[in-house]
Enzyme design. Sequence first.
Site, PDB file in Angstrom:
ATOM      1  N   GLY A  20      35.765  -5.330  34.410  1.00 35.92           N
ATOM      2  CA  GLY A  20      35.699  -4.578  33.153  1.00 35.92           C
ATOM      3  C   GLY A  20      36.447  -3.262  33.314  1.00 35.92           C
ATOM      4  O   GLY A  20      36.086  -2.232  32.733  1.00 35.92           O
ATOM      5  N   GLN A  24      36.313   2.120  28.939  1.00 38.00           N
ATOM      6  CA  GLN A  24      36.250   3.589  28.975  1.00 38.00           C
ATOM      7  C   GLN A  24      35.824   4.102  30.351  1.00 38.00           C
ATOM      8  O   GLN A  24      36.427   5.030  30.884  1.00 38.00           O
ATOM      9  CB  GLN A  24      35.266   4.083  27.905  1.00 38.00           C
ATOM     10  CG  GLN A  24      35.326   5.583  27.675  1.00 38.00           C
ATOM     11  CD  GLN A  24      34.080   6.136  26.996  1.00 38.00           C
ATOM     12  OE1 GLN A  24      33.083   5.448  26.809  1.00 38.00           O
ATOM     13  NE2 GLN A  24      34.138   7.395  26.612  1.00 38.00           N
ATOM     14  N   ASP A  64      37.628 -13.208  33.817  1.00 41.86           N
ATOM     15  CA  ASP A  64      36.621 -13.230  32.766  1.00 41.86           C
ATOM     16  C   ASP A  64      35.258 -13.210  33.463  1.00 41.86           C
ATOM     17  O   ASP A  64      34.951 -14.122  34.240  1.00 41.86           O
ATOM     18  CB  ASP A  64      36.819 -14.512  31.946  1.00 41.86           C
ATOM     19  CG  ASP A  64      35.762 -14.695  30.876  1.00 41.86           C
ATOM     20  OD1 ASP A  64      34.780 -13.909  30.839  1.00 41.86           O
ATOM     21  OD2 ASP A  64      35.909 -15.638  30.068  1.00 41.86           O
ATOM     22  N   TYR A 154      21.687  -4.815  22.845  1.00 39.35           N
ATOM     23  CA  TYR A 154      22.258  -4.145  24.021  1.00 39.35           C
ATOM     24  C   TYR A 154      21.147  -3.555  24.894  1.00 39.35           C
ATOM     25  O   TYR A 154      21.125  -3.757  26.115  1.00 39.35           O
ATOM     26  CB  TYR A 154      23.196  -3.053  23.512  1.00 39.35           C
ATOM     27  CG  TYR A 154      23.810  -2.184  24.570  1.00 39.35           C
ATOM     28  CD1 TYR A 154      24.745  -2.685  25.470  1.00 39.35           C
ATOM     29  CD2 TYR A 154      23.479  -0.825  24.659  1.00 39.35           C
ATOM     30  CE1 TYR A 154      25.330  -1.860  26.417  1.00 39.35           C
ATOM     31  CE2 TYR A 154      24.060  -0.005  25.598  1.00 39.35           C
ATOM     32  CZ  TYR A 154      24.986  -0.525  26.482  1.00 39.35           C
ATOM     33  OH  TYR A 154      25.555   0.288  27.417  1.00 39.35           O
ATOM     34  N   LYS A 158      20.079  -4.511  28.701  1.00 38.57           N
ATOM     35  CA  LYS A 158      20.100  -3.530  29.792  1.00 38.57           C
ATOM     36  C   LYS A 158      18.727  -3.428  30.458  1.00 38.57           C
ATOM     37  O   LYS A 158      18.624  -3.312  31.669  1.00 38.57           O
ATOM     38  CB  LYS A 158      20.565  -2.155  29.283  1.00 38.57           C
ATOM     39  CG  LYS A 158      22.063  -2.102  28.960  1.00 38.57           C
ATOM     40  CD  LYS A 158      22.903  -2.300  30.212  1.00 38.57           C
ATOM     41  CE  LYS A 158      24.392  -2.295  29.943  1.00 38.57           C
ATOM     42  NZ  LYS A 158      25.190  -2.670  31.131  1.00 38.57           N
TER      43      LYS A 158
HETATM   44  N1  SER Z   1      27.201   4.729  24.807  1.00 38.81           N
HETATM   45  C1  SER Z   1      26.515   3.488  24.696  1.00 38.81           C
HETATM   46  C2  SER Z   1      26.445   3.029  23.315  1.00 38.81           C
HETATM   47  O1  SER Z   1      26.456   3.862  22.430  1.00 38.81           O
HETATM   48  C3  SER Z   1      25.128   3.637  25.228  1.00 38.81           C
HETATM   49  O2  SER Z   1      25.079   3.171  26.517  1.00 38.81           O
HETATM   50  O3  SER Z   1      26.332   1.865  23.092  1.00 38.81           O
END
Ligand code: SER
Length: 329
Positions: A20, A24, A64, A154, A158
Site C-alpha cells: 500500500g 498517503q 494486490d 472501517y 480496525k
Molecule cells: N483518517 C482516517 C479516516 O478519516 C482515520 O483513520 O478515515
Amino acid sequence: MIHLNLYNNRKRMKKILVIGACGQIGTELVLALRTRFGQDNVVAADVKPEATDALKSGPYKQLDALDKENVRAYIIDNQINEVYLLAALLSATAEKNPDFAWKLNMEGLFTILDLAKEGHIQKIFWPSSIAVFGPTTPRDLTPQYTVMEPTTVYGISKQAGERWCEYYYNKFGVDVRSIRYPGLISYTSLPGGGTTDYAVDIFYNAKKSGKYTSFLNSESALPMMYMEDAIRATIELMEATKEEVKIRSSYNLAGISFTPATLAEAIQKHLPDFTIDYAPDFRQAIADSWPNSIDDSAAANDWHWKLKFDLEAMVKIMLENVDISKLEN
Ligand code: SER
C-alpha cells in the site's frame, strides 16, 4: 563456515516490504525507511502497475494485498523480514463499499500475520485508527483502554484487526506493532477517502481559490497529526525493544486536536482573505462518533513518544508546500 557467515549476515539484514506504498502514509514512510535502511532494502508495493514518481528511488513491486499466493511467494522468495501493511479502504470510502472494505482490511492482515506465525516475517507494522472508537466512548482525552463500539465499517475492521494482532502475539509470539493514527496531514501525496481529509483539502483550496467549503461542521473537533510526526512515531515504535512494546493491540497517539473553525483561523493568520463555509455531508456522522482528543500516555511511557509539530508549525509547512497542480491530476 563461510557459508554460515554469509547466511548469518543475510539473516541480519533488514529487508522491508511496504504494502500500500502509493498511499498517503506509504509514500512518506517508504522514503523515510529508505533513508534509514538503504534504497535497495525497502521495497514499495502497491496494486498500481507502476511506482508513483516519489517512489521511483528504489525497488517497486506490483502486488494486490488480496492476492494471497502472490504476496506469500514474494515475501518468502525475497526473504522479506519486515512488513508494513498499509493497504486499506478508509472510513468514507468503506461506507460506500462495505463488503470490499471488510475483505481488503481483514484478509490482507491475515495473510501477513500467518506468514509471521510460520516464521517467514520477523516484524509487522499494521495501522489502526481513532475509528476504533465509537459514540459510547468518552470523547475527551479518550483513554487507551475504554469502551469501543465503532459504528463504521472501517472502524469495525480496525477494531477486529487489533484483536487479531494481539491474539497472534499472545498465541504465536508474532511481533506485530500498531498505532491508532489520528487524521494525518501531509502534502506529498493526497489522502484517499477519509473523514479527516478536510484538514488536507482545506490547504489546497486556500492556496488555489482562497475559500473552502468544509464537509464537517465548524465545531467538529478531531485528533490530527502532521505526517512527519506520524512517520517518526511509526519508526520509533518499530525500533523499540520487544520489552518496551507492552501493547500489542494498538497504541493511542494524541496529535493535535482542532476544529475546522480553529484550522481556518490558523490559516487566516497567513492568508487573511481566506474564507470558509460549511456543508456537512455523510462524513459528519462519522466524525461525530469519533473522539475529540486522545490520551497517549501509554505511548509516552512505553516507548517515549513525544509530539513535535503543533498546529501553527503544521499550518505554516502545509501552506508553504502544498502543490495545487496535484489537484488537477
Ligand atoms: N483518517 C482516517 C479516516 O478519516 C482515520 O483513520 O478515515
